[in-house]
Design a protein around this motif. Structure first.
Motif, PDB file in Angstrom:
ATOM      1  N   PRO A  21     -46.511 -29.160 -51.749  1.00  0.00           N
ATOM      2  CA  PRO A  21     -47.194 -30.000 -50.765  1.00  0.00           C
ATOM      3  C   PRO A  21     -48.397 -29.247 -50.193  1.00  0.00           C
ATOM      4  CG  PRO A  21     -45.049 -29.290 -49.937  1.00  0.00           C
ATOM      5  CD  PRO A  21     -45.160 -28.836 -51.354  1.00  0.00           C
ATOM      6  N   THR A  22     -49.482 -29.979 -49.958  1.00  0.00           N
ATOM      7  CA  THR A  22     -50.709 -29.336 -49.500  1.00  0.00           C
ATOM      8  C   THR A  22     -50.864 -29.351 -47.983  1.00  0.00           C
ATOM      9  OG1 THR A  22     -51.892 -31.407 -49.804  1.00  0.00           O
ATOM     10  CG2 THR A  22     -51.942 -29.825 -51.632  1.00  0.00           C
ATOM     11  N   THR A  23     -50.064 -30.149 -47.279  1.00  0.00           N
ATOM     12  CA  THR A  23     -50.186 -30.205 -45.826  1.00  0.00           C
ATOM     13  C   THR A  23     -48.849 -29.930 -45.178  1.00  0.00           C
ATOM     14  OG1 THR A  23     -49.761 -32.576 -45.801  1.00  0.00           O
ATOM     15  CG2 THR A  23     -52.072 -31.879 -45.887  1.00  0.00           C
ATOM     16  N   ASN A  24     -48.896 -29.392 -44.002  1.00  0.00           N
ATOM     17  CA  ASN A  24     -47.715 -29.173 -43.198  1.00  0.00           C
ATOM     18  C   ASN A  24     -47.532 -30.416 -42.336  1.00  0.00           C
ATOM     19  OD1 ASN A  24     -45.768 -28.425 -41.379  1.00  0.00           O
ATOM     20  ND2 ASN A  24     -46.701 -26.458 -40.873  1.00  0.00           N
ATOM     21  N   THR A  25     -46.447 -31.150 -42.515  1.00  0.00           N
ATOM     22  CA  THR A  25     -46.265 -32.415 -41.805  1.00  0.00           C
ATOM     23  C   THR A  25     -46.103 -32.218 -40.308  1.00  0.00           C
ATOM     24  OG1 THR A  25     -43.896 -32.329 -42.260  1.00  0.00           O
ATOM     25  CG2 THR A  25     -45.260 -33.584 -43.792  1.00  0.00           C
ATOM     26  N   SER A  26     -45.728 -31.020 -39.850  1.00  0.00           N
ATOM     27  CA  SER A  26     -45.552 -30.808 -38.415  1.00  0.00           C
ATOM     28  C   SER A  26     -46.891 -30.748 -37.683  1.00  0.00           C
ATOM     29  CB  SER A  26     -44.761 -29.524 -38.156  1.00  0.00           C
ATOM     30  OG  SER A  26     -45.506 -28.413 -38.616  1.00  0.00           O
ATOM     31  N   THR A  27     -47.982 -30.415 -38.364  1.00  0.00           N
ATOM     32  CA  THR A  27     -49.282 -30.322 -37.701  1.00  0.00           C
ATOM     33  C   THR A  27     -50.215 -31.460 -38.079  1.00  0.00           C
ATOM     34  OG1 THR A  27     -50.114 -28.915 -39.459  1.00  0.00           O
ATOM     35  CG2 THR A  27     -49.179 -27.809 -37.547  1.00  0.00           C
ATOM     36  N   THR A  28     -49.825 -32.301 -39.016  1.00  0.00           N
ATOM     37  CA  THR A  28     -50.693 -33.366 -39.472  1.00  0.00           C
ATOM     38  C   THR A  28     -50.868 -34.465 -38.435  1.00  0.00           C
ATOM     39  OG1 THR A  28     -49.898 -32.912 -41.692  1.00  0.00           O
ATOM     40  CG2 THR A  28     -51.121 -34.934 -41.396  1.00  0.00           C
ATOM     41  N   ALA A  29     -49.888 -34.691 -37.587  1.00  0.00           N
ATOM     42  CA  ALA A  29     -49.950 -35.788 -36.629  1.00  0.00           C
ATOM     43  C   ALA A  29     -51.091 -35.621 -35.634  1.00  0.00           C
ATOM     44  CB  ALA A  29     -48.622 -35.915 -35.888  1.00  0.00           C
ATOM     45  N   ALA A  30     -51.397 -34.410 -35.209  1.00  0.00           N
ATOM     46  CA  ALA A  30     -52.443 -34.192 -34.218  1.00  0.00           C
ATOM     47  C   ALA A  30     -53.832 -34.133 -34.842  1.00  0.00           C
ATOM     48  CB  ALA A  30     -52.167 -32.913 -33.448  1.00  0.00           C
ATOM     49  N   ALA A  31     -53.917 -33.914 -36.116  1.00  0.00           N
ATOM     50  CA  ALA A  31     -55.219 -33.728 -36.752  1.00  0.00           C
ATOM     51  C   ALA A  31     -56.129 -34.953 -36.659  1.00  0.00           C
ATOM     52  CB  ALA A  31     -55.031 -33.302 -38.192  1.00  0.00           C
ATOM     53  N   PRO A  32     -55.654 -36.167 -36.867  1.00  0.00           N
ATOM     54  CA  PRO A  32     -56.586 -37.289 -36.814  1.00  0.00           C
ATOM     55  C   PRO A  32     -57.312 -37.440 -35.473  1.00  0.00           C
ATOM     56  CG  PRO A  32     -54.595 -37.955 -37.936  1.00  0.00           C
ATOM     57  CD  PRO A  32     -54.351 -36.578 -37.373  1.00  0.00           C
ATOM     58  N   ALA A  33     -56.635 -37.291 -34.362  1.00  0.00           N
ATOM     59  CA  ALA A  33     -57.293 -37.420 -33.057  1.00  0.00           C
ATOM     60  C   ALA A  33     -58.325 -36.319 -32.875  1.00  0.00           C
ATOM     61  CB  ALA A  33     -56.263 -37.379 -31.933  1.00  0.00           C
ATOM     62  N   TRP A  34     -57.995 -35.118 -33.305  1.00  0.00           N
ATOM     63  CA  TRP A  34     -58.922 -34.003 -33.200  1.00  0.00           C
ATOM     64  C   TRP A  34     -60.151 -34.227 -34.083  1.00  0.00           C
ATOM     65  CZ3 TRP A  34     -60.033 -30.363 -37.145  1.00  0.00           C
ATOM     66  CH2 TRP A  34     -60.818 -29.297 -36.734  1.00  0.00           C
ATOM     67  N   LEU A  35     -59.919 -34.687 -35.298  1.00  0.00           N
ATOM     68  CA  LEU A  35     -61.030 -34.922 -36.214  1.00  0.00           C
ATOM     69  C   LEU A  35     -61.930 -36.063 -35.746  1.00  0.00           C
ATOM     70  CD1 LEU A  35     -59.244 -34.479 -39.645  1.00  0.00           C
ATOM     71  CD2 LEU A  35     -60.862 -32.937 -38.553  1.00  0.00           C
ATOM     72  N   VAL A  36     -61.334 -37.109 -35.204  1.00  0.00           N
ATOM     73  CA  VAL A  36     -62.115 -38.234 -34.689  1.00  0.00           C
ATOM     74  C   VAL A  36     -62.992 -37.768 -33.528  1.00  0.00           C
ATOM     75  CG1 VAL A  36     -61.945 -40.442 -33.469  1.00  0.00           C
ATOM     76  CG2 VAL A  36     -60.523 -40.011 -35.476  1.00  0.00           C
ATOM     77  N   ALA A  37     -62.417 -36.973 -32.620  1.00  0.00           N
ATOM     78  CA  ALA A  37     -63.180 -36.456 -31.479  1.00  0.00           C
ATOM     79  C   ALA A  37     -64.305 -35.543 -31.959  1.00  0.00           C
ATOM     80  CB  ALA A  37     -62.257 -35.715 -30.515  1.00  0.00           C
TER      81      ALA A  37
ATOM     82  N   ARG B 133     -55.148 -29.680 -27.349  1.00  0.00           N
ATOM     83  CA  ARG B 133     -53.851 -30.320 -27.658  1.00  0.00           C
ATOM     84  C   ARG B 133     -53.401 -29.976 -29.069  1.00  0.00           C
ATOM     85  NH1 ARG B 133     -55.492 -35.998 -25.233  1.00  0.00           N
ATOM     86  NH2 ARG B 133     -55.173 -35.523 -23.045  1.00  0.00           N
ATOM     87  N   HIS B 134     -54.339 -29.998 -29.995  1.00  0.00           N
ATOM     88  CA  HIS B 134     -53.985 -29.698 -31.387  1.00  0.00           C
ATOM     89  C   HIS B 134     -53.499 -28.253 -31.514  1.00  0.00           C
ATOM     90  CE1 HIS B 134     -54.061 -29.702 -35.712  1.00  0.00           C
ATOM     91  NE2 HIS B 134     -54.875 -28.663 -35.709  1.00  0.00           N
ATOM     92  N   ILE B 135     -54.204 -27.325 -30.897  1.00  0.00           N
ATOM     93  CA  ILE B 135     -53.803 -25.913 -30.963  1.00  0.00           C
ATOM     94  C   ILE B 135     -52.455 -25.708 -30.281  1.00  0.00           C
ATOM     95  CG2 ILE B 135     -54.380 -23.591 -30.141  1.00  0.00           C
ATOM     96  CD1 ILE B 135     -57.335 -24.388 -30.583  1.00  0.00           C
ATOM     97  N   THR B 136     -52.276 -26.315 -29.118  1.00  0.00           N
ATOM     98  CA  THR B 136     -51.027 -26.164 -28.373  1.00  0.00           C
ATOM     99  C   THR B 136     -49.853 -26.726 -29.173  1.00  0.00           C
ATOM    100  OG1 THR B 136     -52.231 -26.334 -26.295  1.00  0.00           O
ATOM    101  CG2 THR B 136     -49.856 -26.697 -26.202  1.00  0.00           C
ATOM    102  N   SER B 137     -50.027 -27.907 -29.755  1.00  0.00           N
ATOM    103  CA  SER B 137     -48.934 -28.500 -30.536  1.00  0.00           C
ATOM    104  C   SER B 137     -48.627 -27.669 -31.769  1.00  0.00           C
ATOM    105  CB  SER B 137     -49.265 -29.939 -30.916  1.00  0.00           C
ATOM    106  OG  SER B 137     -50.307 -29.971 -31.848  1.00  0.00           O
ATOM    107  N   THR B 138     -49.629 -27.057 -32.356  1.00  0.00           N
ATOM    108  CA  THR B 138     -49.413 -26.212 -33.524  1.00  0.00           C
ATOM    109  C   THR B 138     -48.628 -24.970 -33.136  1.00  0.00           C
ATOM    110  OG1 THR B 138     -51.455 -26.990 -34.517  1.00  0.00           O
ATOM    111  CG2 THR B 138     -50.558 -24.952 -35.381  1.00  0.00           C
ATOM    112  N   LEU B 139     -48.939 -24.379 -31.982  1.00  0.00           N
ATOM    113  CA  LEU B 139     -48.256 -23.170 -31.541  1.00  0.00           C
ATOM    114  C   LEU B 139     -46.818 -23.450 -31.109  1.00  0.00           C
ATOM    115  CD1 LEU B 139     -51.107 -21.460 -29.505  1.00  0.00           C
ATOM    116  CD2 LEU B 139     -50.279 -20.863 -31.783  1.00  0.00           C
ATOM    117  N   GLU B 140     -46.585 -24.647 -30.553  1.00  0.00           N
ATOM    118  CA  GLU B 140     -45.235 -24.989 -30.083  1.00  0.00           C
ATOM    119  C   GLU B 140     -44.306 -25.386 -31.212  1.00  0.00           C
ATOM    120  OE1 GLU B 140     -46.000 -28.056 -27.261  1.00  0.00           O
ATOM    121  OE2 GLU B 140     -46.568 -26.637 -25.689  1.00  0.00           O
TER     122      GLU B 140
END
Length: 85
Positions: free
Chosen positions: A17-33, A74-81
C-alpha cells in the motif's frame, strides 16, 4: 557503440500500500486549504507572501493563510497522535 551497455529493466509496480490510512483522512482538508491559499496569493496583486520577514496579505489572503495554518497544525497534530505500527 554502446560498448556492451544495455537499458536497465523497468521497475515493477509495488504491491505494498502506498498510503497510510491513519493519516489520509486529514490530508484532503489540508491540501484544499493549501491550494486555495496558493492560488489566491499567485493571482492577488496585494499579497506578498514571499517576503521573508514581513509578508503582507489582503484581507482575503490573510483569512486563507490563517485557515491554511490551522489545517496544517491539525494535520500535524493528528499525525503525531496516531500510533504508528
Amino acid at each position: 557503440r554502446s560498448h556492451g551497455w544495455t537499458t536497465p529493466p523497468r521497475p515493477q509496480p509495488s504491491t505494498a500500500p502506498t498510503t497510510n490510512t491513519s493519516t489520509t483522512a486529514a490530508a484532503p482538508a489540508w491540501l484544499v486549504a493549501r491550494d486555495a491559499y496558493l492560488s489566491h496569493v499567485m493571482a492577488c496583486g496585494i499579497c506578498r507572501a514571499h517576503l521573508p520577514k514581513s509578508p503582507t496579505h489582503c484581507p482575503a489572503g490573510a483569512e486563507l493563510r490563517t485557515h491554511y495554518d490551522q489545517q496544517t497544525t491539525r494535520h500535524i497534530t493528528s499525525t503525531l497522535e496516531t500510533p504508528h505500527v
